[in-house]
Design a protein around this motif. Structure first.
Motif, PDB file in Angstrom:
ATOM      1  N   TYR A  92       0.736  -1.238   0.119  1.00 44.08           N
ATOM      2  CA  TYR A  92       0.157   0.168  -0.073  1.00 44.08           C
ATOM      3  C   TYR A  92       0.771   1.481  -0.009  1.00 44.08           C
ATOM      4  N   LYS A  93       1.914   1.101   0.663  1.00 40.17           N
ATOM      5  CA  LYS A  93       2.701   2.599   0.796  1.00 40.17           C
ATOM      6  C   LYS A  93       4.301   2.408  -0.409  1.00 40.17           C
ATOM      7  N   THR A  94       4.264   0.811  -1.046  1.00 35.70           N
ATOM      8  CA  THR A  94       5.164   0.331  -2.386  1.00 35.70           C
ATOM      9  C   THR A  94       4.994   0.378  -3.666  1.00 35.70           C
ATOM     10  N   ALA A  95       3.537   0.720  -4.040  1.00 36.24           N
ATOM     11  CA  ALA A  95       3.258  -0.595  -5.006  1.00 36.24           C
ATOM     12  C   ALA A  95       2.248   0.674  -5.847  1.00 36.24           C
ATOM     13  N   VAL A  96       1.830   1.024  -7.489  1.00 30.62           N
ATOM     14  CA  VAL A  96       1.409   1.412  -7.880  1.00 30.62           C
ATOM     15  C   VAL A  96       0.937   0.310  -9.217  1.00 30.62           C
ATOM     16  N   VAL A  97      -0.176   0.578  -9.283  1.00 27.64           N
ATOM     17  CA  VAL A  97      -1.050  -0.433  -9.805  1.00 27.64           C
ATOM     18  C   VAL A  97      -1.237   0.278 -11.271  1.00 27.64           C
ATOM     19  N   SER A  98      -1.032   0.393 -12.630  1.00 25.84           N
ATOM     20  CA  SER A  98      -0.933   0.693 -13.823  1.00 25.84           C
ATOM     21  C   SER A  98      -1.790  -0.784 -14.715  1.00 25.84           C
ATOM     22  N   SER A  99      -2.452   0.436 -15.825  1.00 25.57           N
ATOM     23  CA  SER A  99      -2.752  -0.593 -17.114  1.00 25.57           C
ATOM     24  C   SER A  99      -2.884   0.061 -18.172  1.00 25.57           C
ATOM     25  N   PHE A 100      -3.520  -0.021 -19.586  1.00 27.88           N
ATOM     26  CA  PHE A 100      -3.822   0.565 -20.580  1.00 27.88           C
ATOM     27  C   PHE A 100      -5.587   0.529 -20.258  1.00 27.88           C
ATOM     28  N   ASN A 101      -6.024  -0.285 -19.724  1.00 28.75           N
ATOM     29  CA  ASN A 101      -7.067  -1.095 -19.511  1.00 28.75           C
ATOM     30  C   ASN A 101      -7.919  -0.178 -18.489  1.00 28.75           C
ATOM     31  N   PRO A 102      -8.805   0.854 -18.630  1.00 29.66           N
ATOM     32  CA  PRO A 102      -9.312   1.322 -17.304  1.00 29.66           C
ATOM     33  C   PRO A 102     -10.242   0.408 -16.573  1.00 29.66           C
ATOM     34  N   TYR A 103     -10.904  -0.661 -17.115  1.00 31.49           N
ATOM     35  CA  TYR A 103     -12.021  -0.873 -16.759  1.00 31.49           C
ATOM     36  C   TYR A 103     -11.112  -1.786 -15.087  1.00 31.49           C
ATOM     37  N   LEU A 104      -9.862  -2.562 -16.171  1.00 28.64           N
ATOM     38  CA  LEU A 104      -9.435  -3.399 -14.389  1.00 28.64           C
ATOM     39  C   LEU A 104      -8.973  -2.005 -13.724  1.00 28.64           C
ATOM     40  N   ILE A 105      -8.591  -1.702 -13.823  1.00 26.59           N
ATOM     41  CA  ILE A 105      -7.928  -0.225 -12.058  1.00 26.59           C
ATOM     42  C   ILE A 105      -9.390   0.429 -12.130  1.00 26.59           C
ATOM     43  N   TYR A 106     -10.186   0.515 -12.567  1.00 25.17           N
ATOM     44  CA  TYR A 106     -11.898   0.687 -11.627  1.00 25.17           C
ATOM     45  C   TYR A 106     -12.433  -0.341 -10.857  1.00 25.17           C
ATOM     46  N   MET A 107     -12.399  -1.813 -11.717  1.00 28.10           N
ATOM     47  CA  MET A 107     -12.652  -2.773 -10.222  1.00 28.10           C
ATOM     48  C   MET A 107     -11.680  -3.053  -9.656  1.00 28.10           C
ATOM     49  N   ILE A 108      -9.827  -2.763  -9.788  1.00 32.38           N
ATOM     50  CA  ILE A 108      -9.335  -3.154  -8.340  1.00 32.38           C
ATOM     51  C   ILE A 108      -9.342  -1.492  -7.847  1.00 32.38           C
ATOM     52  N   ARG A 109      -9.450  -0.350  -8.098  1.00 35.91           N
ATOM     53  CA  ARG A 109      -9.903   0.914  -6.672  1.00 35.91           C
ATOM     54  C   ARG A 109     -11.626   0.742  -6.286  1.00 35.91           C
ATOM     55  N   ARG A 110     -12.449  -0.520  -7.045  1.00 33.37           N
ATOM     56  CA  ARG A 110     -13.677  -0.065  -6.141  1.00 33.37           C
ATOM     57  C   ARG A 110     -13.630  -1.190  -5.379  1.00 33.37           C
ATOM     58  N   ALA A 111     -13.204  -2.144  -5.321  1.00 31.61           N
ATOM     59  CA  ALA A 111     -12.800  -2.956  -4.239  1.00 31.61           C
ATOM     60  C   ALA A 111     -11.161  -2.321  -3.525  1.00 31.61           C
ATOM     61  N   ASP A 112     -10.645  -1.998  -3.658  1.00 27.62           N
ATOM     62  CA  ASP A 112      -9.914  -1.178  -2.724  1.00 27.62           C
ATOM     63  C   ASP A 112      -9.231   0.361  -2.752  1.00 27.62           C
ATOM     64  N   PRO A 113     -10.191   0.972  -2.532  1.00 26.73           N
ATOM     65  CA  PRO A 113      -9.961   2.373  -3.203  1.00 26.73           C
ATOM     66  C   PRO A 113      -8.364   2.718  -2.661  1.00 26.73           C
ATOM     67  N   ASN A 114      -7.875   2.242  -1.691  1.00 24.97           N
ATOM     68  CA  ASN A 114      -7.182   2.672  -1.113  1.00 24.97           C
ATOM     69  C   ASN A 114      -5.043   2.079  -1.632  1.00 24.97           C
ATOM     70  N   ILE A 115      -5.378   1.457  -2.343  1.00 27.54           N
ATOM     71  CA  ILE A 115      -4.238   1.286  -3.533  1.00 27.54           C
ATOM     72  C   ILE A 115      -4.203   2.123  -4.563  1.00 27.54           C
ATOM     73  N   VAL A 116      -3.428   2.438  -4.799  1.00 29.12           N
ATOM     74  CA  VAL A 116      -2.409   3.697  -5.877  1.00 29.12           C
ATOM     75  C   VAL A 116      -2.310   3.525  -7.085  1.00 29.12           C
ATOM     76  N   CYS A 117      -3.276   4.324  -7.955  1.00 30.37           N
ATOM     77  CA  CYS A 117      -3.423   3.156  -9.742  1.00 30.37           C
ATOM     78  C   CYS A 117      -2.649   4.944 -10.464  1.00 30.37           C
ATOM     79  N   SER A 118      -2.758   3.932 -11.813  1.00 26.71           N
ATOM     80  CA  SER A 118      -2.345   4.969 -12.810  1.00 26.71           C
ATOM     81  C   SER A 118      -2.765   4.269 -13.854  1.00 26.71           C
ATOM     82  N   MET A 119      -2.102   4.434 -15.036  1.00 28.60           N
ATOM     83  CA  MET A 119      -3.259   3.917 -16.376  1.00 28.60           C
ATOM     84  C   MET A 119      -1.929   4.809 -17.094  1.00 28.60           C
ATOM     85  N   ALA A 120      -2.159   3.422 -18.000  1.00 24.04           N
ATOM     86  CA  ALA A 120      -0.692   3.890 -19.173  1.00 24.04           C
ATOM     87  C   ALA A 120      -1.569   4.901 -21.134  1.00 24.04           C
TER      88      ALA A 120
END
Length: 380
Positions: free
Chosen positions: A239-267
């Motif tokens: 949670y304090k050392t990782a960023v989750v990224s993807s070209f696919n916005p839906y993957l990011i949405y599903m991850i952050r919907r389940a856990d809003p504390n995950i820091v995310c980026s989009m390519a």
């Protein structure tokens, strides 16, 4: 009104002449016609209808977007992961405070695929080599085998970096784990026998080495969502050392919907859906689709996704950063995203002069395939 229509038609003609290609002309004409027809419908409804739906629809759309939106993580958490924003370093180091430049972490450079030119990409050896060279952050690619095992691998096939052939999604872990990913690397003699890493192995190595890590999700498989959530559940330090990224916005949405504390980026890069590759000098190449209609539809999807990312997608997803193809990053780009509260991280910056430009002029964190030629700024 007549003058406005005249200007729009002149603009469409000019754009068609500049683009030259048939798909470009069709796309430009489609955009112009959409604007003109939309303007006509709105004005006619405003004049003829008691309740103009065209004016109510944007309000309903805005409310829907507000409902869907996932707020970004706490600013302190984002800074824990990404460090102090290099663009605002003076402010972050406390105009009016006693903090020095060395008292807050600043992510200077991200080793793309563990700096895949210095050691076999996405390998445990690459992670260790990046740490040895003073880099504090790495990017690795997350894929799934045919039997659902999460591994660290970039390509759809194994052909480019191994002597085997075949698609990763069709191969089991039992077969993939025996492949030598160093066989075609320039320094193959140093890393002979290097194997594909399991995702859990790579995460544990990053934690052990004290590296920040970007987890780039490859493909569109929704099975990647529980894989990421499980990784964070097992390793709370992410949670304090990782960023989750993807070209696919839906993957990011599903991850952050389940856990809003995950820091995310989009390519993002130009025409990702229509072309397999892009270069700032030569433009797009290798169309994904052979048929003209399919290609045009892909271009339309690209245009829509490009607009959405800059206007809606980042807001709905609660992005903390955008990973942009380097040839599309300017001072104006950095400024606009900064106004939205989103950091810009260009990829992939390999030439020493480019590194100087992005570090000293644009003042941004960037991704690179090699840690050679770094402008003495790896550590803060």
């Amino acid at each position: 009104m007549r003058q406005l229509l005249s200007h729009c038609l002149e603009y469409a003609g000019a754009v068609c002449v500049v683009t030259m290609s048939l798909p470009g002309m069709l796309l430009s004409c489609f955009k112009c016609w959409t604007y003109l027809y939309g303007l006509y419908l709105c004005l006619s409804e405003a004049v003829c209808c008691t309740v103009p739906i065209s004016f109510l629809a944007p309000i309903l759309l805005a409310l829907w977007i507000k409902y869907l939106r996932i707020p970004p993580p706490d600013a302190k958490l984002v800074e824990d992961v990404l460090g102090c924003d290099p663009w605002a370093l003076a402010e972050c180091n406390g105009n009016g405070t006693n903090e020095s430049n060395n008292e807050r972490y600043v992510m200077r450079t991200v080793a793309h695929r563990g700096a895949g030119l210095d050691a076999p990409e996405n390998s445990l050896s690459a992670l260790r080599r990046a740490k040895e060279k003073g880099c504090s952050a790495v990017e690795i690619d997350v894929a799934l085998t045919s039997d659902g095992v999460p591994i660290v691998f970039h390509d759809d096939t194994v052909d480019r970096i191994t002597t085997a052939t075949g698609e990763v999604k069709d191969m089991t872990w039992a077969k993939l784990k025996n492949l030598d990913i160093s066989s075609k690397h320039p320094f193959s003699d140093r890393y002979k026998g290097e194997r594909i890493a399991l995702l859990d192995e790579a995460i544990q190595e990053c934690i052990k080495l004290g590296l920040r890590v970007f987890l780039d999700l490859k493909g569109d498989d929704l099975k990647l969502v529980p894989v990421v959530l499980d990784a964070f559940d097992k390793n709370s330090r992410l949670y304090k050392t990782a960023v989750v990224s993807s070209f696919n916005p839906y993957l990011i949405y599903m991850i952050r919907r389940a856990d809003p504390n995950i820091v995310c980026s989009m390519a993002w890069r130009p025409n990702f859906y229509a072309y397999q590759s892009y270069d700032g000098t030569f433009g797009e190449s290798h169309p994904r689709f052979n048929g003209l209609i399919s290609h045009i539809l892909a271009l339309l999807v690209d245009a829509a996704s490009d607009w959405a990312l800059h206007n809606v997608t980042y807001y709905i997803l609660g992005l903390s950063a955008v990973l942009l193809q380097k040839d599309n990053v300017t001072l104006e780009t950095v400024r606009k995203w900064k106004e939205r509260g989103v950091r810009v991280i260009p990829w992939t910056v390999n030439h020493p002069l480019e590194k100087q430009f992005f570090s000293r002029i644009l003042k941004v964190t960037y991704m690179t395939d090699t840690l050679d030629g770094e402008p003495n700024r790896l550590t803060s």
